[in-house]
Write a protein that holds these residues in place. Structure first.
Motif, PDB file in Angstrom:
ATOM      1  N   SER A  22      18.835  -8.978  37.064  1.00 54.59           N
ATOM      2  CA  SER A  22      17.601  -8.956  37.567  1.00 54.59           C
ATOM      3  C   SER A  22      17.347  -7.395  38.035  1.00 54.59           C
ATOM      4  CB  SER A  22      17.369  -9.723  38.865  1.00 54.59           C
ATOM      5  OG  SER A  22      16.039  -9.727  39.469  1.00 54.59           O
ATOM      6  N   SER A  23      18.146  -6.815  38.732  1.00 54.40           N
ATOM      7  CA  SER A  23      18.146  -5.489  39.118  1.00 54.40           C
ATOM      8  C   SER A  23      18.012  -4.444  38.010  1.00 54.40           C
ATOM      9  CB  SER A  23      19.267  -5.062  40.090  1.00 54.40           C
ATOM     10  OG  SER A  23      19.159  -5.810  41.270  1.00 54.40           O
ATOM     11  N   ALA A  24      18.916  -4.834  36.916  1.00 58.62           N
ATOM     12  CA  ALA A  24      18.925  -3.755  35.763  1.00 58.62           C
ATOM     13  C   ALA A  24      17.473  -3.834  35.092  1.00 58.62           C
ATOM     14  CB  ALA A  24      20.132  -4.363  35.004  1.00 58.62           C
ATOM     15  N   SER A  25      16.996  -5.193  35.020  1.00 56.79           N
ATOM     16  CA  SER A  25      15.909  -5.150  34.290  1.00 56.79           C
ATOM     17  C   SER A  25      14.439  -4.685  35.036  1.00 56.79           C
ATOM     18  CB  SER A  25      15.258  -6.442  33.711  1.00 56.79           C
ATOM     19  OG  SER A  25      15.318  -7.419  34.623  1.00 56.79           O
ATOM     20  N   HIS A  26      14.678  -4.615  36.341  1.00 63.24           N
ATOM     21  CA  HIS A  26      13.726  -4.137  37.320  1.00 63.24           C
ATOM     22  C   HIS A  26      13.527  -2.429  37.487  1.00 63.24           C
ATOM     23  CE1 HIS A  26      10.816  -4.222  40.464  1.00 63.24           C
ATOM     24  NE2 HIS A  26      11.402  -3.436  41.012  1.00 63.24           N
ATOM     25  N   TRP A  27      14.763  -2.058  37.448  1.00 58.72           N
ATOM     26  CA  TRP A  27      14.771  -0.561  37.740  1.00 58.72           C
ATOM     27  C   TRP A  27      15.123   0.081  36.329  1.00 58.72           C
ATOM     28  CZ3 TRP A  27      13.632   1.787  42.063  1.00 58.72           C
ATOM     29  CH2 TRP A  27      13.551   0.817  43.077  1.00 58.72           C
ATOM     30  N   VAL A  28      14.060   0.674  35.513  1.00 55.68           N
ATOM     31  CA  VAL A  28      14.626   1.395  34.292  1.00 55.68           C
ATOM     32  C   VAL A  28      14.181   2.713  34.621  1.00 55.68           C
ATOM     33  CG1 VAL A  28      13.583   1.406  31.916  1.00 55.68           C
ATOM     34  CG2 VAL A  28      13.097  -0.605  33.102  1.00 55.68           C
ATOM     35  N   LEU A  29      15.437   3.343  34.219  1.00 56.72           N
ATOM     36  CA  LEU A  29      15.623   4.830  34.408  1.00 56.72           C
ATOM     37  C   LEU A  29      15.206   4.960  35.943  1.00 56.72           C
ATOM     38  CD1 LEU A  29      13.780   6.509  31.303  1.00 56.72           C
ATOM     39  CD2 LEU A  29      16.216   6.458  32.006  1.00 56.72           C
ATOM     40  N   GLY A  30      15.832   4.287  36.678  1.00 57.44           N
ATOM     41  CA  GLY A  30      15.604   4.581  38.174  1.00 57.44           C
ATOM     42  C   GLY A  30      13.880   4.423  38.783  1.00 57.44           C
ATOM     43  N   VAL A  31      13.386   3.964  37.959  1.00 53.56           N
ATOM     44  CA  VAL A  31      11.904   3.521  38.160  1.00 53.56           C
ATOM     45  C   VAL A  31      11.524   1.943  38.249  1.00 53.56           C
ATOM     46  CG1 VAL A  31       9.609   3.790  37.387  1.00 53.56           C
ATOM     47  CG2 VAL A  31      11.424   5.877  37.098  1.00 53.56           C
ATOM     48  N   PRO A  32      10.993   1.644  39.410  1.00 50.32           N
ATOM     49  CA  PRO A  32      10.759   0.056  39.399  1.00 50.32           C
ATOM     50  C   PRO A  32       9.499  -0.080  38.305  1.00 50.32           C
ATOM     51  CG  PRO A  32       9.768   1.152  41.306  1.00 50.32           C
ATOM     52  CD  PRO A  32      10.618   2.440  40.494  1.00 50.32           C
ATOM     53  N   ILE A  33       9.694  -1.399  37.512  1.00 48.06           N
ATOM     54  CA  ILE A  33       8.726  -1.608  36.563  1.00 48.06           C
ATOM     55  C   ILE A  33       7.385  -1.669  37.076  1.00 48.06           C
ATOM     56  CG2 ILE A  33       9.337  -4.227  36.513  1.00 48.06           C
ATOM     57  CD1 ILE A  33       9.090  -1.789  33.443  1.00 48.06           C
ATOM     58  N   ASP A  34       7.282  -2.227  38.436  1.00 45.25           N
ATOM     59  CA  ASP A  34       5.942  -2.447  38.798  1.00 45.25           C
ATOM     60  C   ASP A  34       5.190  -1.087  38.758  1.00 45.25           C
ATOM     61  OD1 ASP A  34       5.940  -1.812  42.078  1.00 45.25           O
ATOM     62  OD2 ASP A  34       7.884  -2.251  40.930  1.00 45.25           O
ATOM     63  N   MET A  35       6.069   0.029  38.934  1.00 48.33           N
ATOM     64  CA  MET A  35       4.987   1.260  39.033  1.00 48.33           C
ATOM     65  C   MET A  35       4.667   1.652  37.635  1.00 48.33           C
ATOM     66  SD  MET A  35       7.110   4.720  40.503  1.00 48.33           S
ATOM     67  CE  MET A  35       6.180   6.097  41.355  1.00 48.33           C
ATOM     68  N   VAL A  36       5.496   1.249  36.552  1.00 51.19           N
ATOM     69  CA  VAL A  36       4.941   1.711  35.138  1.00 51.19           C
ATOM     70  C   VAL A  36       3.765   0.822  34.769  1.00 51.19           C
ATOM     71  CG1 VAL A  36       5.378   1.195  32.739  1.00 51.19           C
ATOM     72  CG2 VAL A  36       7.276   1.967  34.517  1.00 51.19           C
ATOM     73  N   TYR A  37       3.580  -0.243  35.331  1.00 51.43           N
ATOM     74  CA  TYR A  37       2.538  -1.323  35.138  1.00 51.43           C
ATOM     75  C   TYR A  37       1.352  -0.948  36.183  1.00 51.43           C
ATOM     76  CZ  TYR A  37       5.512  -4.428  32.703  1.00 51.43           C
ATOM     77  OH  TYR A  37       6.319  -4.809  31.485  1.00 51.43           O
ATOM     78  N   ARG A  38       1.684  -0.365  37.314  1.00 54.45           N
ATOM     79  CA  ARG A  38       0.498   0.106  38.125  1.00 54.45           C
ATOM     80  C   ARG A  38      -0.132   1.259  37.297  1.00 54.45           C
ATOM     81  NH1 ARG A  38       2.576   1.972  42.844  1.00 54.45           N
ATOM     82  NH2 ARG A  38       3.867   0.022  42.814  1.00 54.45           N
ATOM     83  N   ALA A  39       0.761   1.987  36.752  1.00 51.07           N
ATOM     84  CA  ALA A  39       0.282   3.400  36.250  1.00 51.07           C
ATOM     85  C   ALA A  39      -0.626   2.884  34.841  1.00 51.07           C
ATOM     86  CB  ALA A  39       1.462   4.237  35.776  1.00 51.07           C
TER      87      ALA A  39
END
Length: 174
Positions: free
Chosen positions: A30-47
């Motif tokens: 769960s953690s490995a798929s949430h933090w991609v390159l140390g960035v939370p995936i929700d930050m990617v979707y928000r961007a």
């Protein structure tokens, strides 16, 4: 049942029959798929949704994490690779040649994570080499997450099958 029996039961090294092992496996993926390159995936979707400052924040965080990862690999990458190979081969031999269940479980946790590490390093190198930013950066991060989830799915399946095999074997022999 006294305190010692309770502690021995709680810290049982028969990993595949221990609830804590399966909880750790679920939390790890769960953690490995949430933090991609140390960035939370929700930050990617928000961007992706909002753009502007959210996109700039994403690029800043990714740049910092990627530069840090590349620097670590340049300074001590060979030593880290040697250490990881040593630990993984030791766990492999202990677990599957000498039949130490704890080493089997540790190997089934660590080996797929090493594949995630290789994927992360390759993605970071591609981001730096190609100067990826903006929408393309978001796509690269989402694709990296997809690959991590695929590794995790295969890992969970293999671990579950091996764990069931070990528990059935122990049940029939014990």
């Amino acid at each position: 049942m006294d305190l010692v029996d309770t502690l021995v039961e709680l810290i049982d090294l028969r990993s595949f029959s221990n609830l804590w092992f399966w909880i750790a496996l679920a939390v790890m993926w769960s953690s490995a798929s949430h933090w991609v390159l140390g960035v939370p995936i929700d930050m990617v979707y928000r961007a992706k949704r909002h753009g502007g400052q959210a996109e700039q924040d994403l690029e800043d965080v990714v740049r910092g994490n990627v530069n840090r990862l590349i620097y670590i690999m340049q300074v001590s990458g060979a030593w880290l690779l040697a250490l990881v190979c040593f630990v993984l081969s030791g766990l492999l031999v202990l677990g599957f040649f000498y039949h130490v269940e704890f080493a089997q479980a540790a190997f089934l946790l660590a080996f797929p994570l090493s594949l995630v590490g290789v994927l992360t390093r390759a993605t970071a190198g591609r981001i730096v080499r190609d100067g990826i930013s903006g929408t393309e950066l978001q796509q690269v991060l989402v694709r990296c997450r997809l690959y991590i989830q695929m590794i995790g799915t295969v890992s969970i399946f293999v671990t579950a099958m091996w764990g069931m095999y070990q528990n059935l074997q122990l049940g029939f022999l014990g």
